[in-house]
Design a protein around this motif. Sequence first.
Motif, PDB file in Angstrom:
ATOM      1  N   TYR A  91       0.846  -1.191   0.000  1.00 21.12           N
ATOM      2  CA  TYR A  91       0.000   0.000   0.000  1.00 21.12           C
ATOM      3  C   TYR A  91       0.878   1.236   0.000  1.00 21.12           C
ATOM      4  CZ  TYR A  91      -3.356  -3.419   1.800  1.00 21.12           C
ATOM      5  OH  TYR A  91      -4.144  -4.527   1.968  1.00 21.12           O
ATOM      6  N   GLN A 102      -5.015  -0.378  11.587  1.00 19.85           N
ATOM      7  CA  GLN A 102      -6.347  -0.143  12.152  1.00 19.85           C
ATOM      8  C   GLN A 102      -7.444  -0.330  11.095  1.00 19.85           C
ATOM      9  OE1 GLN A 102      -7.146  -0.009  15.250  1.00 19.85           O
ATOM     10  NE2 GLN A 102      -5.046   0.035  15.965  1.00 19.85           N
ATOM     11  N   ARG A 103      -7.183   0.137   9.883  1.00 20.49           N
ATOM     12  CA  ARG A 103      -8.178   0.008   8.815  1.00 20.49           C
ATOM     13  C   ARG A 103      -8.433  -1.462   8.468  1.00 20.49           C
ATOM     14  NH1 ARG A 103      -7.870  -0.260   3.256  1.00 20.49           N
ATOM     15  NH2 ARG A 103      -5.692   0.418   3.130  1.00 20.49           N
ATOM     16  N   LEU A 104      -7.359  -2.247   8.299  1.00 21.52           N
ATOM     17  CA  LEU A 104      -7.519  -3.657   7.944  1.00 21.52           C
ATOM     18  C   LEU A 104      -8.133  -4.452   9.096  1.00 21.52           C
ATOM     19  CD1 LEU A 104      -4.210  -4.366   6.009  1.00 21.52           C
ATOM     20  CD2 LEU A 104      -6.496  -3.966   5.066  1.00 21.52           C
ATOM     21  N   ARG A 105      -7.708  -4.163  10.304  1.00 20.35           N
ATOM     22  CA  ARG A 105      -8.269  -4.858  11.468  1.00 20.35           C
ATOM     23  C   ARG A 105      -9.765  -4.602  11.581  1.00 20.35           C
ATOM     24  NH1 ARG A 105      -9.166  -2.944  17.070  1.00 20.35           N
ATOM     25  NH2 ARG A 105      -9.914  -4.790  18.099  1.00 20.35           N
ATOM     26  N   THR A 106     -10.174  -3.357  11.391  1.00 18.63           N
ATOM     27  CA  THR A 106     -11.592  -3.004  11.450  1.00 18.63           C
ATOM     28  C   THR A 106     -12.360  -3.695  10.323  1.00 18.63           C
ATOM     29  OG1 THR A 106     -11.095  -0.890  12.493  1.00 18.63           O
ATOM     30  CG2 THR A 106     -13.225  -1.089  11.399  1.00 18.63           C
ATOM     31  N   LYS A 107     -11.815  -3.654   9.118  1.00 11.87           N
ATOM     32  CA  LYS A 107     -12.466  -4.262   7.953  1.00 11.87           C
ATOM     33  C   LYS A 107     -12.717  -5.752   8.168  1.00 11.87           C
ATOM     34  CE  LYS A 107     -11.567  -5.307   3.078  1.00 11.87           C
ATOM     35  NZ  LYS A 107     -10.597  -5.188   1.985  1.00 11.87           N
ATOM     36  N   HIS A 108     -11.748  -6.439   8.764  1.00 11.69           N
ATOM     37  CA  HIS A 108     -11.843  -7.891   8.935  1.00 11.69           C
ATOM     38  C   HIS A 108     -12.296  -8.311  10.330  1.00 11.69           C
ATOM     39  CE1 HIS A 108     -10.172  -8.620   5.009  1.00 11.69           C
ATOM     40  NE2 HIS A 108      -9.201  -7.774   5.273  1.00 11.69           N
ATOM     41  N   GLU A 109     -12.652  -7.302  11.177  1.00 15.40           N
ATOM     42  CA  GLU A 109     -13.126  -7.572  12.534  1.00 15.40           C
ATOM     43  C   GLU A 109     -12.144  -8.454  13.292  1.00 15.40           C
ATOM     44  OE1 GLU A 109     -17.127  -9.085  12.241  1.00 15.40           O
ATOM     45  OE2 GLU A 109     -17.761  -7.404  10.994  1.00 15.40           O
ATOM     46  N   LYS A 135     -13.858 -14.719   6.589  1.00 13.64           N
ATOM     47  CA  LYS A 135     -14.836 -13.834   5.971  1.00 13.64           C
ATOM     48  C   LYS A 135     -14.663 -14.005   4.460  1.00 13.64           C
ATOM     49  CE  LYS A 135     -15.629 -11.770  10.001  1.00 13.64           C
ATOM     50  NZ  LYS A 135     -15.245 -12.763  10.962  1.00 13.64           N
ATOM     51  N   ASP A 137     -14.034 -12.020   2.123  1.00 17.61           N
ATOM     52  CA  ASP A 137     -12.968 -11.255   1.476  1.00 17.61           C
ATOM     53  C   ASP A 137     -11.574 -11.574   2.012  1.00 17.61           C
ATOM     54  OD1 ASP A 137     -13.346 -10.097   3.919  1.00 17.61           O
ATOM     55  OD2 ASP A 137     -13.618  -8.076   3.170  1.00 17.61           O
ATOM     56  N   LEU A 142      -5.793  -8.494   0.377  1.00 21.54           N
ATOM     57  CA  LEU A 142      -6.155  -7.648   1.494  1.00 21.54           C
ATOM     58  C   LEU A 142      -6.539  -6.283   0.998  1.00 21.54           C
ATOM     59  CD1 LEU A 142      -3.147  -8.808   3.604  1.00 21.54           C
ATOM     60  CD2 LEU A 142      -5.515  -9.331   4.087  1.00 21.54           C
TER      61      LEU A 142
END
Length: 142
Positions: A91, A102-109, A135, A137, A142
């Motif tokens: 990225y 934080q963004r990836l952790r939130t996206k994938h819970e 999940k 996705d 990622l």
Amino acid sequence: MDRGDHMPQLVYSVNEEDTLYAIQGYLSEEETITIGKLGTFDFDKGWYVYVGSAKRHITSRIQRHLQLQKKQRWHIDYLRPFLQMEAVQTYPGAEGECGLFQRLRTKHEGDLPVKGFGSSDCKCYTHLFYVKEAKADLSTPL
């Protein structure tokens, strides 16, 4: 979702101009693993995503993380031998390593399995998250 003997092909998307990366691996059974000076931890079966950064030579850094035979230098090096690697994605650096995590952790819970993993140079709790159930996705980049 039971993995059995299924070995997925590594999804590898790397741009040499990027400075952030995420590596996803699957742990096929519970393991007790010593992570350098951090200590010994119980890791549950499931998916783990590690987020890191490299200001230069990101491809070399990622290739090193994927290798099995190497001197253990980073926290991920201790976990790597137990993981079936599934995905690598780079990225741009605008959001920073902590922001990407934080963004990836939130996206994938994701859950936070080990305090201090990959985050010794910042104030984050960790840069490793865990997802027990796949999940839809998680099997795609990622």
